[in-house]
Design a protein around this motif. Structure first.
Motif, mmCIF file in Angstrom:
data_model
loop_
_atom_site.group_PDB
_atom_site.id
_atom_site.type_symbol
_atom_site.label_atom_id
_atom_site.label_comp_id
_atom_site.label_asym_id
_atom_site.label_seq_id
_atom_site.Cartn_x
_atom_site.Cartn_y
_atom_site.Cartn_z
ATOM 1 N N ARG A 262 -0.547 80.705 22.905
ATOM 2 C CA ARG A 262 0.047 80.249 24.149
ATOM 3 C C ARG A 262 -0.710 80.891 25.299
ATOM 4 O O ARG A 262 -0.945 82.093 25.298
ATOM 5 N N MET A 263 -1.113 80.091 26.284
ATOM 6 C CA MET A 263 -1.771 80.642 27.475
ATOM 7 C C MET A 263 -0.836 80.350 28.646
ATOM 8 O O MET A 263 -0.707 79.198 29.065
ATOM 9 N N ALA A 264 -0.161 81.400 29.143
ATOM 10 C CA ALA A 264 0.901 81.238 30.136
ATOM 11 C C ALA A 264 1.874 80.170 29.637
ATOM 12 O O ALA A 264 2.532 80.372 28.628
ATOM 13 N N GLN A 265 1.923 78.990 30.274
ATOM 14 C CA GLN A 265 2.939 78.013 29.852
ATOM 15 C C GLN A 265 2.416 76.907 28.944
ATOM 16 O O GLN A 265 3.131 75.955 28.656
ATOM 17 N N ILE A 266 1.155 77.003 28.541
ATOM 18 C CA ILE A 266 0.592 75.885 27.751
ATOM 19 C C ILE A 266 -0.003 76.372 26.426
ATOM 20 O O ILE A 266 -0.420 77.522 26.312
ATOM 21 N N PRO A 267 -0.052 75.494 25.434
ATOM 22 C CA PRO A 267 -0.776 75.855 24.214
ATOM 23 C C PRO A 267 -2.283 75.811 24.464
ATOM 24 O O PRO A 267 -2.752 74.964 25.225
ATOM 25 N N ALA A 268 -3.002 76.730 23.858
ATOM 26 C CA ALA A 268 -4.455 76.766 24.018
ATOM 27 C C ALA A 268 -5.068 77.371 22.764
ATOM 28 O O ALA A 268 -4.364 77.951 21.935
ATOM 29 N N ALA A 269 -6.362 77.199 22.622
ATOM 30 C CA ALA A 269 -7.083 77.828 21.523
ATOM 31 C C ALA A 269 -8.385 78.362 22.092
ATOM 32 O O ALA A 269 -8.897 77.822 23.070
ATOM 33 N N ARG B 241 -8.944 66.440 25.297
ATOM 34 C CA ARG B 241 -9.067 67.894 25.421
ATOM 35 C C ARG B 241 -10.026 68.280 26.535
ATOM 36 O O ARG B 241 -10.815 67.466 26.997
ATOM 37 N N ALA B 242 -9.953 69.546 26.925
ATOM 38 C CA ALA B 242 -10.924 70.109 27.863
ATOM 39 C C ALA B 242 -11.437 71.415 27.261
ATOM 40 O O ALA B 242 -10.714 72.089 26.519
ATOM 41 N N LEU B 243 -12.682 71.732 27.543
ATOM 42 C CA LEU B 243 -13.288 72.968 27.038
ATOM 43 C C LEU B 243 -13.815 73.766 28.227
ATOM 44 O O LEU B 243 -14.585 73.258 29.034
ATOM 45 N N ILE B 244 -13.344 75.013 28.326
ATOM 46 C CA ILE B 244 -13.686 75.862 29.465
ATOM 47 C C ILE B 244 -14.344 77.141 28.945
ATOM 48 O O ILE B 244 -13.872 77.725 27.962
ATOM 49 N N ALA B 245 -15.441 77.561 29.594
ATOM 50 C CA ALA B 245 -16.125 78.785 29.190
ATOM 51 C C ALA B 245 -15.720 79.929 30.106
ATOM 52 O O ALA B 245 -15.655 79.759 31.320
ATOM 53 N N VAL B 246 -15.411 81.082 29.494
ATOM 54 C CA VAL B 246 -15.128 82.298 30.273
ATOM 55 C C VAL B 246 -16.225 83.289 29.904
ATOM 56 O O VAL B 246 -16.336 83.694 28.744
ATOM 57 N N GLU B 247 -17.054 83.628 30.888
ATOM 58 C CA GLU B 247 -18.233 84.442 30.595
ATOM 59 C C GLU B 247 -18.304 85.651 31.527
ATOM 60 O O GLU B 247 -17.837 85.595 32.661
ATOM 61 N N GLY B 248 -18.915 86.698 31.024
ATOM 62 C CA GLY B 248 -19.085 87.901 31.840
ATOM 63 C C GLY B 248 -18.386 89.099 31.228
ATOM 64 O O GLY B 248 -17.690 88.984 30.216
ATOM 65 N N ALA B 249 -18.550 90.232 31.876
ATOM 66 C CA ALA B 249 -18.068 91.497 31.317
ATOM 67 C C ALA B 249 -16.554 91.516 31.116
ATOM 68 O O ALA B 249 -16.049 92.144 30.186
ATOM 69 N N ILE C 117 -10.043 76.001 24.632
ATOM 70 C CA ILE C 117 -9.724 74.582 24.490
ATOM 71 C C ILE C 117 -8.282 74.370 24.928
ATOM 72 O O ILE C 117 -7.395 75.139 24.528
ATOM 73 N N CYS C 118 -8.043 73.358 25.758
ATOM 74 C CA CYS C 118 -6.664 73.004 26.076
ATOM 75 C C CYS C 118 -6.582 71.485 26.174
ATOM 76 O O CYS C 118 -7.603 70.797 26.094
ATOM 77 N N PHE C 119 -5.372 70.964 26.352
ATOM 78 C CA PHE C 119 -5.237 69.523 26.519
ATOM 79 C C PHE C 119 -5.812 69.113 27.869
ATOM 80 O O PHE C 119 -5.697 69.844 28.859
ATOM 81 N N ARG C 120 -6.416 67.940 27.913
ATOM 82 C CA ARG C 120 -7.033 67.451 29.140
ATOM 83 C C ARG C 120 -6.013 67.347 30.280
ATOM 84 O O ARG C 120 -6.306 67.630 31.427
ATOM 85 N N SER C 121 -4.777 66.955 29.926
ATOM 86 C CA SER C 121 -3.745 66.771 30.948
ATOM 87 C C SER C 121 -3.378 68.075 31.654
ATOM 88 O O SER C 121 -2.824 68.056 32.747
ATOM 89 N N VAL C 122 -3.661 69.232 31.024
ATOM 90 C CA VAL C 122 -3.326 70.509 31.662
ATOM 91 C C VAL C 122 -4.599 71.291 32.015
ATOM 92 O O VAL C 122 -4.537 72.493 32.270
ATOM 93 N N ALA C 123 -5.732 70.606 32.048
ATOM 94 C CA ALA C 123 -7.008 71.281 32.316
ATOM 95 C C ALA C 123 -7.008 71.949 33.688
ATOM 96 O O ALA C 123 -7.491 73.071 33.852
ATOM 97 N N GLU C 124 -6.429 71.254 34.670
ATOM 98 C CA GLU C 124 -6.375 71.782 36.026
ATOM 99 C C GLU C 124 -5.581 73.097 36.047
ATOM 100 O O GLU C 124 -6.013 74.091 36.642
ATOM 101 N N TYR C 125 -4.437 73.080 35.382
ATOM 102 C CA TYR C 125 -3.591 74.275 35.290
ATOM 103 C C TYR C 125 -4.338 75.413 34.589
ATOM 104 O O TYR C 125 -4.344 76.550 35.043
ATOM 105 N N ALA C 126 -4.990 75.075 33.471
ATOM 106 C CA ALA C 126 -5.707 76.088 32.694
ATOM 107 C C ALA C 126 -6.847 76.693 33.512
ATOM 108 O O ALA C 126 -7.052 77.912 33.509
ATOM 109 N N PHE C 127 -7.552 75.838 34.253
ATOM 110 C CA PHE C 127 -8.665 76.328 35.072
ATOM 111 C C PHE C 127 -8.129 77.251 36.173
ATOM 112 O O PHE C 127 -8.707 78.300 36.448
ATOM 113 N N GLY C 128 -7.013 76.859 36.759
ATOM 114 C CA GLY C 128 -6.382 77.694 37.786
ATOM 115 C C GLY C 128 -5.990 79.055 37.239
ATOM 116 O O GLY C 128 -6.248 80.090 37.847
#
Lengths: 186, 109
Positions: free
Chosen positions: A142-149, A106-114, A161-172
């Motif tokens: 669902r986040m665009a084309q991938i499952p996410a939480a 998995r990958a964990l990404i933070a989205v912060e700010g207003a 949280i998303c799968f590690r294999s799609v982390a690049e896509y999710a970050f983009g």
């Protein structure tokens, strides 16, 4: 165990930022969530009570998130994940359950700010208004084309949280959605 | 757009969060069954304009299968219910009767 996260600590700048939170220990725990033993070992490991449906109790890099009627996500510091699985295995021996260390899947990404709510609202079919989704709320979707939480922290920032294999896509996705100025409805 | 409520996790989501699993309440006829029963099980499906029962999976969510009763023409959802049943529960049937009096679907009405 992996030594670097998929996004290697990357981040963006601006009023709403997207950043890789680095390695995070994650354990998928399936079983009877009403079981006293299961509740006790989860409390022992994370210090958090059992979350209700659609809720997450997270403090820093430790916590519990409700994934489905028979599935929990146990968050622990990355280095402690293997040990935590062993403790769960020992505590629940004899019961019908499953505990797997999925930290490196998995990958964990933070989205912060207003504009954090709006970033998610642009990508997920979820009502992100403050009345519907507040601190402590957790949602798999669902986040665009991938499952996410994702869940909301007490300060209003979001952790995705998303799968590690799609982390690049999710970050983009998240960084592109965070570029546009906030519309201001959320 | 179809809006479904997952009876397992309570999430109300639109159809892209779910995945359709075809017609509900099929009775499986395997080895030893008559040719007619087997053909009916394997190939023959309802294709109604109106009340319909389907299986759905909350694929981008809790991952559970469930049943949904809906109208194929208006996309109105009468209700969703557990997958652990072989026929629609009475409250779902009542909800449909309230809106579509005289409905029938296979052996249910």
């Amino acid at each position: 165990m992996s030594e670097t996260s998929a996004l290697n600590g990357r981040g963006t700048e601006g009023t709403t930022t997207v950043r890789d939170t680095g390695l995070q220990g994650m354990i998928t725990l399936r079983g009877n969530l009403a079981s006293t033993k299961l509740k006790a070992i989860c409390k022992e490991i994370t210090g958090q009570p059992m979350p209700k449906a659609g809720q997450a109790h997270v403090s820093g890099d430790t916590g519990l998130a409700w994934m489905s009627p028979d599935e929990l996500l146990v968050l622990v510091p990355h280095g402690q994940a293997a040990d935590a699985v062993a403790r769960i295995d020992a505590a629940l021996a004899g019961q019908h359950f499953l505990a797997v260390n999925v930290s490196d899947a998995r990958a964990l990404i933070a989205v912060e700010g207003a504009g954090a709510r709006e970033v998610i609202a642009r990508l997920c079919p979820v009502d992100m208004s403050p009345e519907a989704f507040g601190p402590g709320a957790f949602r798999r979707t669902r986040m665009a084309q991938i499952p996410a939480a994702f869940w909301m922290e007490q300060d209003g920032s979001l952790r995705v949280i998303c799968f590690r294999s799609v982390a690049e896509y999710a970050f983009g996705l998240l960084s592109t959605a965070a570029k546009s100025p906030a519309v201001g409805f959320l | 757009m179809l809006i479904l409520e997952c009876p397992y996790c309570g999430v109300t989501g639109e159809e892209t969060e779910f995945h359709g699993g075809g017609e509900a309440h099929l009775t499986r006829h395997g080895p030893g069954s008559s040719d007619d029963d087997f053909e009916n099980y394997l190939f023959l499906r309802e294709n109604p304009r109106g009340v319909h029962f389907e299986r759905w999976r909350h694929v981008n969510g809790c991952g559970k299968w469930f049943h949904a009763a809906r109208d194929t023409a208006t996309l109105e959802v009468f209700g969703t219910y557990s997958a652990q049943t072989t026929e629609p529960p009475q409250d779902i049937k009542d909800a449909i009767t309230a809106k579509r009096p005289g409905w029938s679907w296979r052996e249910f009405k």
